[in-house]
Design an enzyme around this catalytic site. Structure first.
Site, short mmCIF file in Angstrom:
data_model
loop_
_atom_site.label_atom_id
_atom_site.label_comp_id
_atom_site.label_asym_id
_atom_site.label_seq_id
_atom_site.Cartn_x
_atom_site.Cartn_y
_atom_site.Cartn_z
N TYR A 1 3.80 5.58 11.39
CA TYR A 1 4.24 4.27 11.57
C TYR A 1 5.17 3.61 10.61
O TYR A 1 5.36 2.54 10.79
CB TYR A 1 2.95 3.24 11.59
CG TYR A 1 1.89 3.29 10.53
CD1 TYR A 1 2.26 2.91 9.18
CD2 TYR A 1 0.86 4.27 10.72
CE1 TYR A 1 1.21 2.85 8.27
CE2 TYR A 1 0.07 4.58 9.77
CZ TYR A 1 0.32 3.72 8.21
OH TYR A 1 -0.73 4.03 7.24
N ARG B 1 0.92 -1.11 -0.07
CA ARG B 1 -0.10 -0.01 0.06
C ARG B 1 0.95 1.06 0.01
O ARG B 1 1.42 1.67 1.05
CB ARG B 1 -0.86 -0.11 1.07
CG ARG B 1 -2.15 0.78 1.24
CD ARG B 1 -2.73 1.13 2.41
NE ARG B 1 -2.22 1.92 3.35
CZ ARG B 1 -1.87 1.72 4.79
NH1 ARG B 1 -2.49 0.70 5.26
NH2 ARG B 1 -1.29 2.54 5.52
N HIS C 1 -3.91 4.65 4.50
CA HIS C 1 -4.73 3.66 4.55
C HIS C 1 -6.04 4.31 4.09
O HIS C 1 -7.05 3.74 3.28
CB HIS C 1 -4.99 3.42 6.15
CG HIS C 1 -6.30 2.98 6.53
ND1 HIS C 1 -6.96 1.50 5.92
CD2 HIS C 1 -7.29 3.40 7.27
CE1 HIS C 1 -7.99 1.38 6.33
NE2 HIS C 1 -8.33 2.29 7.21
#
Lengths: 335, 346
Positions: free
Chosen positions: B260, B247, B251
Site C-alpha cells: 500500500y 509509522r 502495522h
C-alpha cells in the site's frame, strides 16, 4: 435458605419502587456507588427508578450523562477500574446495542485480561421486555446476547422483594452484573418488601411453586405468566412446578436438573425471540444432565422469530401468555 | 480552520531557538527515547526468533509517545492503544512484563501494582470513554491524577472517540487525548480517513483546546504535553493533542507495507527520525557524542538481556489458567472446565 431477609417490617411496593429503594440504600451505604445514565439525574429516570436520589445524594453521585450508550458503559468501566462502584442505567435494553463493543471487548474481559489486577464491579440496569404497549425498539429482550459474554453476570428479578435484594447483591458483587427489569412488572406487581438493607444470593434459582406433573422454567416477566398457567392447571388437578431462574449467568443447573428429575417434563418459557434464546441453553442443560429422567421432549414457549411488534392490535400475540404455556404443558403431558 | 504546529527542532535536530528544558533534562529525555528505540529493534528480532507473538512496532513514533509519558507523574494514568509500548516503557512498565505481554503469556497480563498503565487496547477507540471514567474517579478519591489516553488517526473515525471526547468536555475531565497521526490506519492513508487537515481542529467541536505538535520532535511533544497535563490538573479540562508523525515500521510484524505504500514515501520520514533528531540536538548543544552513545546502547542492551532472561524464567502458562480469573469466584461450569484441564476428569 441462605438469603438474609431480616425479620422486619414490610411495606407494599411495586418493582420500580423496590429498585429505587435498593439504589437509595446502596448510595447511602457505600460512597463509591455512583448512579448515572440518560435522564437519571434531575428527572429520576424515565421509569422513575432513581426518583429523588439526586436531590438526596447530590449531582456528583447521581447524574445525567450525554446521550450515548457506549460512552455510558465505557465511562462506567473506567470509573470501576479506578475503584468506584458505578451503577449505570440504559434507558431500554433495546438501546444497549451501541455499547456492545464495550461489553463484549472489555466489561467481562477485564479481570481475565489483567489476571485479576483490575476488575469491573459495575452494574448495568435496563428495563426489558414487552407487554406495556411501547413504541418500536422499546420491548427487546436481549438477555441471550448478554449471557454469551464471558465474565458478566445476568440477573432478572420477578418480584419487588427479589428485585431489591438481588440488586443490592449485584452492586456488592466484585464483577459486572446486568440487571434486567421487566417493564411489565415495574408497576404491574405489588408485594410486601422488607425494609432496610438485605441481599439475596446471585446464581440461585428458586422454586416458586412446587408440583409433580411438569416443570416450567422461566424468569422475569414470564414468572407471573407461568404462575397463572400453573393456577389454571391446578384447577384441573395438574400440579406444575414453576422455577424462577433469576440468575441466568451463573445458572443454577442443579436446581433445574433436580426439578426435572422430579417431574420428568420440562417447558422453558421466555419472551425473547425463540431461536438462539436463553431457553435453548436451559433445554440443552436438561438434555445433557437429565435426559434419563425425561418422559417427553423439552418444549420452548417463546417470542416468535420476528422483531417484537410495537404498540398495535397484534402485539399481545408475540409475548407468551398462560394459554400458550398450557398448550405446551398439554403436549408434554400427552407424550 | 488550521492550528499552528509546535516545533522546537528542525528536521536535522538543530534547535529553532531557545529550548524550554535545560540540557540535563534533555539528556534524560533522550535516554528514554533511545531506550524505547532499542526495545523496538530488539522486539522485532525476538519476534522473528519466535520469542514474541505478533508485535506492533512503533519505529518513527518514539518521540510522540515518550514525550507524553515524560510529562506525566507516576500517579498519573497512561491509557495506551496497542502501539504505545514506548509510552508504557517510559511510564514504568518493566521490560520483562512488556516482553511477556507481547509473548501473550498471562504472567505479563498483570501489570505490577503501582504502575498506572491500563492494558494495551486492541479494539479501536474503546479506551477513550474509559479513560474519561478513570480521570473522573480521581476526583471522587480526592486524587489529582491526570490521564493520558492514546489513539491513532484511524481511531478517530470510531464513535467511541467522539463519545469519549464529548463526555470529557461535558464533565471537564482531566484527560489529555493524544492522537498520533502516523499517516496510516494499516493500509488506509489519513486523507481517506477524514476530510479535515488536522485532527486537532476537531477539538473546536467539543469546546476544548486542540494542539498540533511535530510528533517527531521530542522537545515539542514533551512541552505541549506538559502544558496539557498542567491544564488538566488545575481543573482546565481535557485537551486534544495531535502529534504529526509517521509509522516507518509495518502495522505489525505480520504486515507488508509494500502492498500500500512506496519506499520513497517512507524515506522522506526516515530523514526526520525522532531519535536521530534528538541526538543531533544534544550533539549541537555539546552534551553528547559517539562515545556516550555507544555507552548508552551497551547499557540498554544489558538491561534488555537481563529482562529477557527474567521473562524466559517465567513458567509456561498452565492449561487450566484459561478459565481462571474470569470472575472473582469460578462458577460451577468454570470449575468443571478447570478440573478437566487439570486432568482430573480424564
Amino acid at each position: 435458605m441462605s438469603a438474609i431477609v431480616p425479620e422486619t417490617q414490610t411495606r407494599v411496593l411495586n418493582l420500580v419502587q423496590a429498585v429505587n429503594e435498593a439504589l437509595d440504600l446502596a448510595l447511602e451505604r457505600d460512597p463509591r456507588v455512583l448512579l448515572f445514565g440518560e435522564d437519571v439525574g434531575r428527572m429520576g429516570g424515565v421509569f422513575r427508578a432513581s426518583d429523588g436520589l439526586q436531590a438526596k445524594y447530590g449531582e456528583h453521585r447521581v447524574f445525567d450523562t450525554p446521550l450515548a450508550e457506549s460512552g455510558i458503559v465505557g465511562y462506567g468501566i473506567g470509573l470501576a477500574l479506578a475503584g468506584m462502584r458505578p451503577v449505570a442505567e440504559i434507558q431500554f435494553a433495546g438501546f444497549l446495542y451501541p455499547a456492545l463493543d464495550q461489553i463484549l471487548s472489555h466489561l467481562g474481559r477485564y479481570r481475565h485480561r489483567t489476571r485479576g489486577r483490575y476488575s469491573i464491579p459495575m452494574v448495568i440496569r435496563a428495563p426489558y421486555g414487552g407487554g406495556v404497549h411501547t413504541p418500536e425498539q422499546h420491548a427487546d429482550s436481549p438477555e441471550a446476547v448478554l449471557c454469551h459474554v464471558p465474565g458478566v453476570k445476568v440477573v432478572i428479578p420477578s418480584s419487588p422483594e427479589r428485585a431489591k435484594g438481588l440488586l443490592l447483591s449485584a452492586i456488592e458483587d466484585p464483577d459486572p452484573v446486568f440487571f434486567l427489569e421487566a417493564i411489565k412488572l415495574y408497576r404491574g406487581v405489588k408485594a410486601e418488601v422488607p425494609q432496610g438493607y438485605y441481599t439475596l444470593p446471585l446464581g440461585k434459582a428458586r422454586i416458586v411453586r412446587e408440583g409433580e406433573a411438569a416443570s416450567l422454567f422461566c424468569y422475569g416477566g414470564m414468572v407471573e405468566v407461568c404462575q397463572k398457567a400453573a393456577e389454571v392447571a391446578a384447577r384441573e388437578g395438574v400440579e406444575l412446578e414453576v422455577v424462577d431462574l433469576e440468575s441466568l449467568t451463573p445458572l443454577d443447573t442443579e436446581t433445574i436438573v433436580g426439578s426435572v428429575q422430579k417431574t420428568g417434563r420440562a417447558v422453558v418459557v421466555y419472551e425473547a425471540m425463540r431461536t438462539g434464546g436463553f431457553g435453548a441453553e436451559v433445554a440443552a442443560r436438561i438434555a445433557e444432565e437429565a435426559i434419563d429422567f425425561l418422559q417427553a421432549p423439552i418444549l420452548r414457549v417463546a417470542g416468535w422469530d420476528a422483531p417484537y411488534p410495537p404498540f398495535s392490535a397484534v402485539e399481545h400475540y408475540y409475548r407468551p401468555d398462560a394459554k400458550r404455556v398450557l398448550e405446551a404443558v398439554r403436549k408434554v403431558l400427552r407424550h | 480552520m488550521d492550528v499552528d504546529t509546535l516545533r522546537y527542532l528542525q528536521d536535522d535536530g538543530t534547535p529553532l531557538g531557545e529550548l524550554p528544558f535545560p540540557p540535563e533534562k534533555l539528556l534524560s529525555g533522550y535516554r528514554a527515547l533511545r531506550r524505547a528505540r532499542h526495545f523496538d529493534e530488539r522486539a522485532l528480532v525476538l519476534q522473528r526468533q519466535g520469542k514474541l507473538g505478533v508485535y506492533p512496532p512503533f519505529r518513527g513514533q518514539e518521540a510522540a509517545q515518550v514525550g507524553v509519558a515524560l510529562a506525566l507523574e507516576k500517579t498519573d494514568w497512561l491509557v495506551p492503544s496497542y502501539r504505545e509500548t514506548a509510552a508504557a516503557l517510559t511510564h514504568g512498565l518493566p521490560i520483562a512484563t512488556t516482553i511477556l505481554y507481547w509473548r501473550a503469556d498471562p504472567s505479563g497480563w498483570r501489570f505490577p501494582e503501582g504502575v498506572r498503565i491500563l492494558p494495551f487496547y486492541i479494539p479501536i477507540a474503546t479506551q477513550i470513554p474509559q479513560a474519561v471514567g478513570v480521570a473522573q474517579a480521581g476526583k471522587y478519591h480526592g486524587e489529582n491524577w491526570v490521564v493520558a489516553a492514546f489513539i491513532g488517526d484511524g481511531g478517530t473515525s470510531e464513535g467511541d472517540f467522539h463519545e469519549g471526547l464529548n463526555f470529557a468536555s461535558v464533565f471537564g475531565a482531566p484527560v489529555v487525548f493524544v492522537v498520533q497521526n502516523n499517516g496510516w490506519a494499516i493500509s488506509v492513508p489519513t486523507e481517506k480517513q477524514m476530510k479535515v487537515r488536522r485532527v486537532a481542529s476537531r477539538a473546536q467541536g467539543y469546546g476544548i483546546p486542540g494542539v498540533v505538535v511535530d510528533g517527531n520532535d521530542l522537545v515539542a511533544v514533551w512541552k505541549a504535553a506538559q502544558e496539557a497535563v498542567e491544564r488538566a490538573r488545575s481543573g482546565g479540562g481535557p485537551t486534544l493533542l495531535e502529534a504529526l508523525t509517521y509509522r516507518i515500521a509495518p502495522h505489525t510484524s505480520s504486515d507488508d507495507p509494500g502492498r500500500y505504500r512506496t519506499e520513497e514515501q517512507t524515506e522522506v520520514w526516515k530523514r526526520k527520525d525522532p531519535v536521530m533528531r534528538m541526538r543531533r540536538c544534544l550533539e549541537y548543544l555539546g552534551v553528547w557524542d559517539e562515545q556516550r552513545e555507544s555507552a548508552l546502547v551497551e547499557e540498554l542492551e544489558t538491561e534488555l538481556l537481563a529482562a529477557l532472561e527474567e521473562a524466559d524464567r517465567s513458567p509456561e502458562p498452565a492449561p487450566w489458567s484459561i478459565v481462571e480469573e474470569v470472575f472473582a469466584e469460578m462458577n460451577p461450569d468454570q470449575r468443571a472446565a478447570w478440573e478437566y484441564l487439570q486432568g482430573g476428569m480424564r
